[in-house]
Motif scaffolding. Structure first.
Motif, mmCIF file in Angstrom:
data_model
loop_
_atom_site.group_PDB
_atom_site.id
_atom_site.type_symbol
_atom_site.label_atom_id
_atom_site.label_comp_id
_atom_site.label_asym_id
_atom_site.label_seq_id
_atom_site.Cartn_x
_atom_site.Cartn_y
_atom_site.Cartn_z
ATOM 1 N N PHE A 180 -4.045 2.897 14.293
ATOM 2 C CA PHE A 180 -4.441 1.488 14.264
ATOM 3 C C PHE A 180 -5.558 1.258 15.265
ATOM 4 C CE2 PHE A 180 -0.104 -0.496 12.842
ATOM 5 C CZ PHE A 180 -0.062 0.399 11.781
ATOM 6 N N THR A 181 -6.456 0.348 14.919
ATOM 7 C CA THR A 181 -7.526 -0.049 15.817
ATOM 8 C C THR A 181 -7.638 -1.561 15.829
ATOM 9 O OG1 THR A 181 -8.766 1.977 15.322
ATOM 10 C CG2 THR A 181 -9.969 0.176 16.375
ATOM 11 N N ILE A 182 -7.589 -2.131 17.024
ATOM 12 C CA ILE A 182 -7.712 -3.575 17.167
ATOM 13 C C ILE A 182 -9.129 -3.902 17.628
ATOM 14 C CG2 ILE A 182 -6.920 -3.635 19.579
ATOM 15 C CD1 ILE A 182 -5.362 -6.216 18.829
ATOM 16 N N SER A 183 -9.646 -5.016 17.155
ATOM 17 C CA SER A 183 -10.982 -5.458 17.557
ATOM 18 C C SER A 183 -11.007 -6.976 17.598
ATOM 19 C CB SER A 183 -12.032 -4.933 16.581
ATOM 20 O OG SER A 183 -11.790 -5.395 15.272
ATOM 21 N N ARG A 184 -11.982 -7.509 18.315
ATOM 22 C CA ARG A 184 -12.074 -8.961 18.400
ATOM 23 C C ARG A 184 -13.510 -9.420 18.322
ATOM 24 N NH1 ARG A 184 -14.704 -7.573 22.648
ATOM 25 N NH2 ARG A 184 -14.663 -8.639 24.648
ATOM 26 N N ASP A 185 -13.668 -10.672 17.931
ATOM 27 C CA ASP A 185 -14.965 -11.335 17.950
ATOM 28 C C ASP A 185 -14.779 -12.613 18.761
ATOM 29 O OD1 ASP A 185 -17.192 -12.987 17.380
ATOM 30 O OD2 ASP A 185 -17.526 -11.928 15.488
ATOM 31 N N ASN A 186 -15.234 -12.583 19.987
ATOM 32 C CA ASN A 186 -15.029 -13.725 20.868
ATOM 33 C C ASN A 186 -15.687 -14.990 20.329
ATOM 34 O OD1 ASN A 186 -14.762 -11.220 22.362
ATOM 35 N ND2 ASN A 186 -14.391 -12.511 24.139
ATOM 36 N N GLY A 187 -16.845 -14.829 19.742
ATOM 37 C CA GLY A 187 -17.573 -15.990 19.256
ATOM 38 C C GLY A 187 -16.867 -16.680 18.108
ATOM 39 N N LYS A 188 -16.202 -15.901 17.260
ATOM 40 C CA LYS A 188 -15.503 -16.463 16.106
ATOM 41 C C LYS A 188 -14.028 -16.664 16.370
ATOM 42 C CE LYS A 188 -18.645 -14.366 12.723
ATOM 43 N NZ LYS A 188 -18.748 -13.442 11.555
ATOM 44 N N ASN A 189 -13.550 -16.236 17.535
ATOM 45 C CA ASN A 189 -12.117 -16.327 17.852
ATOM 46 C C ASN A 189 -11.268 -15.633 16.786
ATOM 47 O OD1 ASN A 189 -12.432 -17.606 20.278
ATOM 48 N ND2 ASN A 189 -12.009 -19.653 19.505
ATOM 49 N N THR A 190 -11.650 -14.424 16.469
ATOM 50 C CA THR A 190 -10.881 -13.652 15.508
ATOM 51 C C THR A 190 -10.466 -12.315 16.114
ATOM 52 O OG1 THR A 190 -12.874 -12.668 14.551
ATOM 53 C CG2 THR A 190 -12.039 -14.677 13.514
ATOM 54 N N VAL A 191 -9.346 -11.810 15.637
ATOM 55 C CA VAL A 191 -8.906 -10.481 16.029
ATOM 56 C C VAL A 191 -8.452 -9.755 14.772
ATOM 57 C CG1 VAL A 191 -6.570 -11.263 16.588
ATOM 58 C CG2 VAL A 191 -7.425 -9.143 17.574
ATOM 59 N N ASP A 192 -8.883 -8.530 14.624
ATOM 60 C CA ASP A 192 -8.551 -7.739 13.451
ATOM 61 C C ASP A 192 -7.722 -6.531 13.852
ATOM 62 O OD1 ASP A 192 -11.724 -8.128 11.644
ATOM 63 O OD2 ASP A 192 -10.058 -9.500 12.009
ATOM 64 N N LEU A 193 -6.926 -6.065 12.922
ATOM 65 C CA LEU A 193 -6.152 -4.851 13.129
ATOM 66 C C LEU A 193 -6.389 -3.941 11.928
ATOM 67 C CD1 LEU A 193 -4.095 -3.479 15.058
ATOM 68 C CD2 LEU A 193 -2.294 -4.334 13.525
ATOM 69 N N GLN A 194 -7.133 -2.882 12.137
ATOM 70 C CA GLN A 194 -7.360 -1.885 11.107
ATOM 71 C C GLN A 194 -6.229 -0.878 11.162
ATOM 72 O OE1 GLN A 194 -9.799 -1.641 8.675
ATOM 73 N NE2 GLN A 194 -8.598 0.097 7.927
ATOM 74 N N VAL A 220 0.844 -1.185 0.000
ATOM 75 C CA VAL A 220 0.000 0.000 0.000
ATOM 76 C C VAL A 220 0.882 1.239 0.000
ATOM 77 C CG1 VAL A 220 -0.174 0.095 2.516
ATOM 78 C CG2 VAL A 220 -2.020 1.049 1.119
ATOM 79 N N GLN A 221 0.380 2.311 -0.544
ATOM 80 C CA GLN A 221 1.123 3.565 -0.517
ATOM 81 C C GLN A 221 0.992 4.238 0.842
ATOM 82 O OE1 GLN A 221 -0.311 5.908 -3.859
ATOM 83 N NE2 GLN A 221 1.434 5.234 -5.100
ATOM 84 N N ALA A 222 1.947 5.048 1.174
ATOM 85 C CA ALA A 222 1.897 5.802 2.419
ATOM 86 C C ALA A 222 0.598 6.597 2.479
ATOM 87 C CB ALA A 222 3.093 6.730 2.525
ATOM 88 N N GLY A 223 -0.016 6.557 3.657
ATOM 89 C CA GLY A 223 -1.302 7.211 3.840
ATOM 90 C C GLY A 223 -2.479 6.298 3.621
ATOM 91 N N GLY A 224 -2.230 5.130 3.077
ATOM 92 C CA GLY A 224 -3.292 4.179 2.792
ATOM 93 C C GLY A 224 -3.656 3.341 4.006
ATOM 94 N N SER A 225 -4.535 2.360 3.764
ATOM 95 C CA SER A 225 -5.052 1.526 4.840
ATOM 96 C C SER A 225 -4.979 0.047 4.472
ATOM 97 C CB SER A 225 -6.516 1.885 5.131
ATOM 98 O OG SER A 225 -6.649 3.211 5.560
ATOM 99 N N LEU A 226 -4.853 -0.762 5.486
ATOM 100 C CA LEU A 226 -4.957 -2.213 5.356
ATOM 101 C C LEU A 226 -5.657 -2.744 6.591
ATOM 102 C CD1 LEU A 226 -1.422 -3.352 4.073
ATOM 103 C CD2 LEU A 226 -3.583 -3.528 2.816
ATOM 104 N N ARG A 227 -6.284 -3.891 6.431
ATOM 105 C CA ARG A 227 -6.916 -4.558 7.570
ATOM 106 C C ARG A 227 -6.383 -5.970 7.658
ATOM 107 N NH1 ARG A 227 -11.445 -3.261 10.510
ATOM 108 N NH2 ARG A 227 -12.464 -4.969 11.645
ATOM 109 N N LEU A 228 -5.794 -6.275 8.796
ATOM 110 C CA LEU A 228 -5.297 -7.619 9.061
ATOM 111 C C LEU A 228 -6.326 -8.388 9.882
ATOM 112 C CD1 LEU A 228 -1.594 -6.857 10.083
ATOM 113 C CD2 LEU A 228 -2.564 -7.165 7.801
ATOM 114 N N SER A 229 -6.439 -9.665 9.588
ATOM 115 C CA SER A 229 -7.323 -10.529 10.354
ATOM 116 C C SER A 229 -6.572 -11.762 10.821
ATOM 117 C CB SER A 229 -8.525 -10.960 9.498
ATOM 118 O OG SER A 229 -9.345 -9.869 9.188
ATOM 119 N N CYS A 230 -6.929 -12.232 11.990
ATOM 120 C CA CYS A 230 -6.322 -13.443 12.537
ATOM 121 C C CYS A 230 -7.433 -14.345 13.039
ATOM 122 C CB CYS A 230 -5.367 -13.098 13.658
ATOM 123 S SG CYS A 230 -4.600 -14.546 14.422
#
Length: 119
Positions: free
Chosen positions: A68-82, A12-22
């Motif tokens: 950056f913003t981290i979030s989770r879904d306990n029911g799905k056992n996922t964590v995202d990083l925006q 991504v270019q500087a200033g852009g966004s990505l979302r990671l999921s685990c």
């Protein structure tokens, strides 16, 4: 057996966004926190962000606060990083991890996903 699968990296270019999921599988209910660490070439792996599983309280390293913003879904056992307003210095391999006991080490690791920010 615990498995963590991280997705969402890219270029991504500087200033852009990505979302990671685990996505985690094989976890017991006794998870203290999940988080993200990163490792740039020639450097040690460092903490980026984590979220406490019980109440969603979030932790960030200073350099990513407000971007950056981290979030989770306990029911799905996922964590995202925006990740917004990305900078070239955010370039690294990002790893998701699980901490079961709230200690100083992480108990399980994902395989890592590459994030490259061009200037």
């Amino acid at each position: 057996q615990v498995q963590l699968v991280a997705t969402g990296g890219g270029l991504v270019q500087a200033g852009g966004s990505l979302r990671l999921s685990c996505a985690a599988s094989g976890l017991t209910p006794n998870v203290f926190r999940m988080g993200w660490l990163r490792q740039a070439p020639g450097t040690e792996r460092t903490f980026v962000s984590a979220i406490r599983w019980s109440d969603g309280y979030a932790f960030y390293t200073n350099s990513v606060k407000g971007r950056f913003t981290i979030s989770r879904d306990n029911g799905k056992n996922t964590v995202d990083l925006q990740m917004n307003s990305l900078k070239p210095e955010d370039t690294a391999v990002y790893f998701c991890a699980v901490d079961l006991l709230g200690g100083t080490t992480w108990d399980y690791w994902g395989q890592g996903t590459q994030v490259t920010v061009s200037s």
